[in-house]
Design a protein around this motif. Structure first.
Motif, PDB file in Angstrom:
ATOM      1  N   SER A 143       7.745  26.565  28.543  1.00 27.24           N
ATOM      2  CA  SER A 143       7.085  25.527  29.351  1.00 27.24           C
ATOM      3  C   SER A 143       7.219  25.777  30.847  1.00 27.24           C
ATOM      4  O   SER A 143       6.591  25.094  31.655  1.00 27.24           O
ATOM      5  CB  SER A 143       7.682  24.150  29.018  1.00 27.24           C
ATOM      6  N   ILE A 448       1.566  22.256  32.878  1.00 24.48           N
ATOM      7  CA  ILE A 448       1.454  23.502  32.112  1.00 24.48           C
ATOM      8  C   ILE A 448       0.260  23.453  31.170  1.00 24.48           C
ATOM      9  O   ILE A 448      -0.510  24.413  31.057  1.00 24.48           O
ATOM     10  CB  ILE A 448       2.751  23.768  31.323  1.00 24.48           C
ATOM     11  N   LYS A 449       0.074  22.313  30.509  1.00 22.94           N
ATOM     12  CA  LYS A 449      -1.044  22.164  29.576  1.00 22.94           C
ATOM     13  C   LYS A 449      -2.381  22.276  30.304  1.00 22.94           C
ATOM     14  O   LYS A 449      -3.301  22.957  29.835  1.00 22.94           O
ATOM     15  CB  LYS A 449      -0.945  20.807  28.874  1.00 22.94           C
TER      16      LYS A 449
END
Length: 539
Positions: A143, A448-449
């Motif tokens: 992550s 991050i997504k």
């Protein structure tokens, strides 16, 4: 005569001014790695650091750099400066190039700017415990996907060095091109982070919104010796002590009962089983009754049942029980003794101090101390300067020509592979805007997504609209959670219906966990190899 006496003085002033300009334009430190690093940079001899550094050309160029040559290793190397670089006066620029020639799935590619070490320290002892002033550069694993900027600052009250991390740092470019990372430290406490000369982040060293923890501690802190009183009641609601269960409340009544009014449908085939042996199945020639057990034909749906309302023994369906009320609970009322959520009282922070500007420790050495699963990481053109224009000139001279060559090569390879890298002007503006959206603080947990979605979209420009929709969905989800909280309000318990229970209805809802589990099971079943003898009996 007077004019001739003044002329030499003017000439001397012009020469002195010219010399000063040249001196001011010189970097405080510069390493191009044009020459072999041995003898100038010292490789750590600590046992953990087995990674081999190499003096190697950047792929496709005649330019050399410092190469991480092996996978899954720890690396450490350090260069002591001739003179420490002070960070307290004027502008200081930290700049370096990094090329992830084989990509970066898990590992660091950052530099550590070490403060003066304790007496007796030697470069061969450099490791992760060697104290630094600033850590700056890319890091990506799981992550984590960020261009670190970490400052170690000494608390003048406690004397302890505290790590202060830049909040919401920019993400790491995901390609295999050479990128140049620049940190500009200004005398007015401003910090700028640039990637490839483009400003990606601006912060203030003294702002609690920009660093975690803040450089200036809070004036007050919770009293660690303050304890919650034993009679402190934090319950806003309590069961009504005067409430009494009604006499007609039956806690033992079942949620469902048989529907006594139900009638067996006409044409129901009581004597027909729902499944029959497959008449076309034959016993395999290699079946061994002693080894495999008695062979049985696989079952198929009974074709006679398809035209009938049902087969097999008929039983009355279940319906919700009108008498069902469930477990009785006293209704909730306001708690007359409610005092709110207890918090310890605030006391003056013994470590609090005021600060006009950070008390930076000087940079005495530059080190690279990383752990990485990838090889092919190339460091080059490490620069410390006191002039932003000088750093820009180095980017233009040393980085940009290489980057342009790599970019053109990448375009040619993608064109040959039938991949269009061409983002239209509109699309480029869209993706640039999305990257800025990803840096919005309240989206930090989803950064991050969002970055992953954007990067996939950049590789497939035809998905621009889909990327926009995906990012909007993420933002809408965050806003919904902020406004309404992360949990749905609990619904009152309801009895099941005649045709389908509430649990089944919920499972049938799109995107429900039950549906996803069922889909996963189907995928696993589809991908699993079929057994050679599916009809073998268990013995």
């Amino acid at each position: 005569m007077g004019g001739w006496q003044i002329a030499p003085r003017l000439l001397l002033l012009l020469i002195a001014s010219f010399v000063l300009q040249i001196w001011a334009a010189d970097p405080l430190f510069y390493e191009s790695f044009d020459e072999a690093f041995e003898g100038r940079w010292i490789v750590s001899e600590k046992e953990d650091y087995k990674g081999v550094w190499k003096h190697s050309k950047s792929e496709g160029h005649e330019d050399y750099g410092l190469l991480v040559s092996e996978k899954a290793r720890k690396y450490a190397i350090v260069k002591e400066l001739d003179e420490p670089v002070t960070l307290k006066d004027g502008t200081v620029v930290l700049q370096s190039e990094v090329r992830l020639q084989n990509g970066l799935e898990c590992g660091g590619a950052y530099l550590k700017y070490l403060r003066p070490q304790e007496a007796g320290w030697i470069p061969k002892a450099f490791d992760n415990e060697s104290p630094y002033t600033i850590m700056f550069g890319p890091d990506k694993c799981g992550s984590t996907n960020k261009v670190h900027f970490i400052l170690k600052h000494k608390n003048p009250k406690s004397g302890k060095f505290i790590e202060h991390h830049l909040k919401y740092p920019p993400s790491v470019p995901s390609d295999k091109l050479t990128h140049v990372y620049t940190a500009v430290l200004k005398p007015d406490n401003e910090l700028k982070i640039l990637i490839d000369g483009e400003e990606k982040k601006k912060a203030n060293f003294l702002s609690a919104d920009d660093f975690e923890p803040a450089l200036i501690p809070p004036k007050t802190i919770p009293d660690p010796d303050d304890k919650k009183p034993e009679d402190w009641d934090e319950r806003p609601k309590i069961p009504d002590p005067d409430a009494v269960k009604p006499d007609d409340w039956d806690e033992d009544a079942p949620p469902e009962i048989e529907d006594e009014d139900a009638v067996k449908p006409e044409g129901w085939l009581d004597d027909e089983p729902e499944e029959i042996d497959d008449p076309e199945a034959t016993k395999p020639e290699d079946w061994d009754d002693e080894e495999d057990g008695e062979w049985e034909a696989p079952k198929i749906d009974n074709p006679k049942c398809e035209a009938a309302p049902g087969c097999g023994e008929w039983t009355r369906p279940m319906k919700k029980n009108p008498a069902y009320k469930g477990k009785w609970h006293a209704p909730l009322i306001d708690n007359p003794n409610y005092k709110g959520i207890w918090k310890p009282q605030e006391i003056p922070n013994p470590d609090y101090f005021e600060l006009d500007k950070p008390d930076f420790e000087p940079i005495a050495s530059i080190g690279i101390e990383i752990w990485t699963m990838q090889d092919g990481i190339l460091f080059d053109n490490i620069l410390i300067a006191s002039d932003e224009k000088l750093a820009e000139s180095y980017r233009e001279k040393s980085w940009k020509p290489k980057y342009e060559v790599e970019k053109e090569k990448q375009k040619a390879e993608e064109a040959a592979a039938g991949i269009s890298d061409g983002l239209s002007g509109f699309q480029k503006k869209v993706f640039d805007g999305l990257y800025k959206i990803a840096d919005i603080p309240f989206l930090g947990a989803y950064k991050i997504k969002i970055i992953d979605i954007i990067e996939k979209g950049e590789k497939q420009p035809n998905l621009t609209i889909g990327v926009l929709v995906s990012v909007v969905v993420v933002i809408a989800t965050v806003i919904t959670k902020i406004l309404f909280g992360g949990k749905k309000p609990a619904a009152p318990a309801r009895p099941t219906t005649e045709t389908k229970s509430d649990a089944a209805t919920e499972a049938d809802a799109p995107g429900s966990s039950a549906e996803k589990e069922e889909e996963n099971e189907k995928e696993e079943d589809a991908s699993a190899p079929r057994p050679r003898r599916s009809t073998r009996r268990e013995t």
